[in-house]
Design a protein around this motif. Structure first.
Motif, PDB file in Angstrom:
ATOM      1  N   LEU A  65      -6.380  -7.484  -0.514  1.00 35.44           N
ATOM      2  CA  LEU A  65      -6.661  -6.046  -0.494  1.00 35.44           C
ATOM      3  C   LEU A  65      -7.820  -5.686  -1.421  1.00 35.44           C
ATOM      4  O   LEU A  65      -8.597  -4.773  -1.142  1.00 35.44           O
ATOM      5  N   LYS A  66      -7.912  -6.420  -2.522  1.00 35.15           N
ATOM      6  CA  LYS A  66      -9.003  -6.155  -3.466  1.00 35.15           C
ATOM      7  C   LYS A  66     -10.350  -6.556  -2.869  1.00 35.15           C
ATOM      8  O   LYS A  66     -11.345  -5.867  -3.045  1.00 35.15           O
ATOM      9  N   ASN A  67     -10.357  -7.692  -2.143  1.00 31.30           N
ATOM     10  CA  ASN A  67     -11.606  -8.122  -1.497  1.00 31.30           C
ATOM     11  C   ASN A  67     -12.124  -7.075  -0.522  1.00 31.30           C
ATOM     12  O   ASN A  67     -13.331  -6.914  -0.367  1.00 31.30           O
ATOM     13  N   LEU A  68     -11.214  -6.381   0.117  1.00 31.05           N
ATOM     14  CA  LEU A  68     -11.610  -5.312   1.048  1.00 31.05           C
ATOM     15  C   LEU A  68     -11.778  -3.972   0.331  1.00 31.05           C
ATOM     16  O   LEU A  68     -11.982  -2.951   0.972  1.00 31.05           O
ATOM     17  N   ARG A  69     -11.647  -3.987  -0.983  1.00 28.90           N
ATOM     18  CA  ARG A  69     -11.774  -2.775  -1.803  1.00 28.90           C
ATOM     19  C   ARG A  69     -10.769  -1.701  -1.393  1.00 28.90           C
ATOM     20  O   ARG A  69     -11.062  -0.504  -1.444  1.00 28.90           O
ATOM     21  N   TYR A  73      -2.262  -2.038 -10.580  1.00 28.07           N
ATOM     22  CA  TYR A  73      -3.001  -1.853  -9.328  1.00 28.07           C
ATOM     23  C   TYR A  73      -2.763  -0.459  -8.769  1.00 28.07           C
ATOM     24  O   TYR A  73      -1.672   0.103  -8.874  1.00 28.07           O
ATOM     25  N   SER A  74      -3.826   0.061  -8.152  1.00 37.61           N
ATOM     26  CA  SER A  74      -3.708   1.349  -7.467  1.00 37.61           C
ATOM     27  C   SER A  74      -4.592   1.305  -6.226  1.00 37.61           C
ATOM     28  O   SER A  74      -5.451   0.431  -6.106  1.00 37.61           O
ATOM     29  N   HIS A  75      -4.363   2.241  -5.331  1.00 36.39           N
ATOM     30  CA  HIS A  75      -5.170   2.207  -4.102  1.00 36.39           C
ATOM     31  C   HIS A  75      -6.572   2.715  -4.383  1.00 36.39           C
ATOM     32  O   HIS A  75      -6.815   3.437  -5.350  1.00 36.39           O
ATOM     33  N   ASP A  76      -7.508   2.303  -3.529  1.00 31.83           N
ATOM     34  CA  ASP A  76      -8.916   2.611  -3.811  1.00 31.83           C
ATOM     35  C   ASP A  76      -9.700   2.965  -2.548  1.00 31.83           C
ATOM     36  O   ASP A  76     -10.923   2.877  -2.542  1.00 31.83           O
ATOM     37  N   LEU A  96       0.831  -1.208   0.000  1.00 34.36           N
ATOM     38  CA  LEU A  96       0.000   0.000   0.000  1.00 34.36           C
ATOM     39  C   LEU A  96       0.862   1.254   0.000  1.00 34.36           C
ATOM     40  O   LEU A  96       0.534   2.238  -0.663  1.00 34.36           O
ATOM     41  N   HIS A  97       1.941   1.205   0.738  1.00 35.76           N
ATOM     42  CA  HIS A  97       2.845   2.351   0.769  1.00 35.76           C
ATOM     43  C   HIS A  97       3.435   2.613  -0.609  1.00 35.76           C
ATOM     44  O   HIS A  97       3.549   3.761  -1.059  1.00 35.76           O
ATOM     45  N   LEU A  98       3.777   1.541  -1.301  1.00 33.22           N
ATOM     46  CA  LEU A  98       4.289   1.678  -2.674  1.00 33.22           C
ATOM     47  C   LEU A  98       3.243   2.308  -3.587  1.00 33.22           C
ATOM     48  O   LEU A  98       3.562   3.129  -4.449  1.00 33.22           O
ATOM     49  N   LEU A  99       1.990   1.911  -3.382  1.00 34.59           N
ATOM     50  CA  LEU A  99       0.915   2.405  -4.246  1.00 34.59           C
ATOM     51  C   LEU A  99       0.468   3.815  -3.886  1.00 34.59           C
ATOM     52  O   LEU A  99      -0.456   4.345  -4.506  1.00 34.59           O
TER      53      LEU A  99
END
Lengths: 113, 113
Positions: free
Chosen positions: B75-79, B92-95, B44-47
């Motif tokens: 992480l995707k399952n938790l959106r 991938y990117s954060h959401d 997540l920090h990278l993103l």
DNA sequence: GTACTATATGAATATATTATCATATATGTT
DNA sequence: AACATATATGATAATATATTCATATAGTAC
């Protein structure tokens, strides 16, 4: 985000990703680990407004005394709670404003979505 | 804290502690669980600033491709992340701004203490 | 000292989590 | 179609975690 990202090679145009240092990563991980268990969240949430003794926590949350004691030790090791003694009774209260703030934010976020 | 604490008995002076409801507790727990693992924090920090493909994440963070893929699914399952496809490559990117904000706060807190 | 109460601790068990390997799937190219 | 590449998935093993029970410790009152 402060200045966590800097060049550390000598290519003028390229920005290299700067990782979190190991200790920061550890501290951050531990903080979130403290909040990643429902029992600990319930305990911290209970302690939001006032202090409670170990037995009170166990009664209010319907947990075994030893479960509460183990989790309080965990939280105490991370300095998220502190206690004061009154006779044989230990009154626990929260001891990390930052963590309580983040817990509060996240609860409110969950409640309003 | 909003209005999480209310009387739910009929004793006028006594305030009874109102527990977090089960679903809120679950959501909050899950959010923090996502941040309680060093690999996921690193991802997540990278993103934080830009999107990365699965292989790029694996390379930059020195992780196996399958490790990254498994964690991205989590992480995707938790959106908390999303992706876009470009050929066979998934970027991938954060959401979840709230979670990224909390991660950022906690990193900065750790860095400055 | 004994008795009582509150809390802590150690050990055991059950469950959850993580990383890895091997393989499957999906897309693009020829 | 075969092939190459990017990613996903299933199974396994290693590790970590949470709860429980039984017991120990610490403080207070007598």
């Amino acid at each position: 985000m402060d200045d966590e990202k800097l060049n550390d090679d000598n290519s003028p145009g390229e920005k290299k990703y700067e990782e979190l240092d190991e200790e920061t990563l550890f501290v951050v991980t531990q903080s979130f680990k403290a909040l990643s268990d429902p029992t600990r969240i319930r305990i911290l949430h209970l302690l939001f407004f006032k202090e409670y003794s170990v037995n009170e926590i166990a009664e209010v949350l319907h947990l075994k005394q030893s479960t509460v004691s183990h989790q309080l030790r965990f939280l105490k090791n991370l300095r998220l709670v502190k206690f004061r003694r009154e006779g044989t009774t230990l009154y626990y209260s929260h001891d990390d404003k930052h963590v309580m703030d983040i817990l509060n934010q996240t609860i409110n976020h969950a409640l309003h979505s």
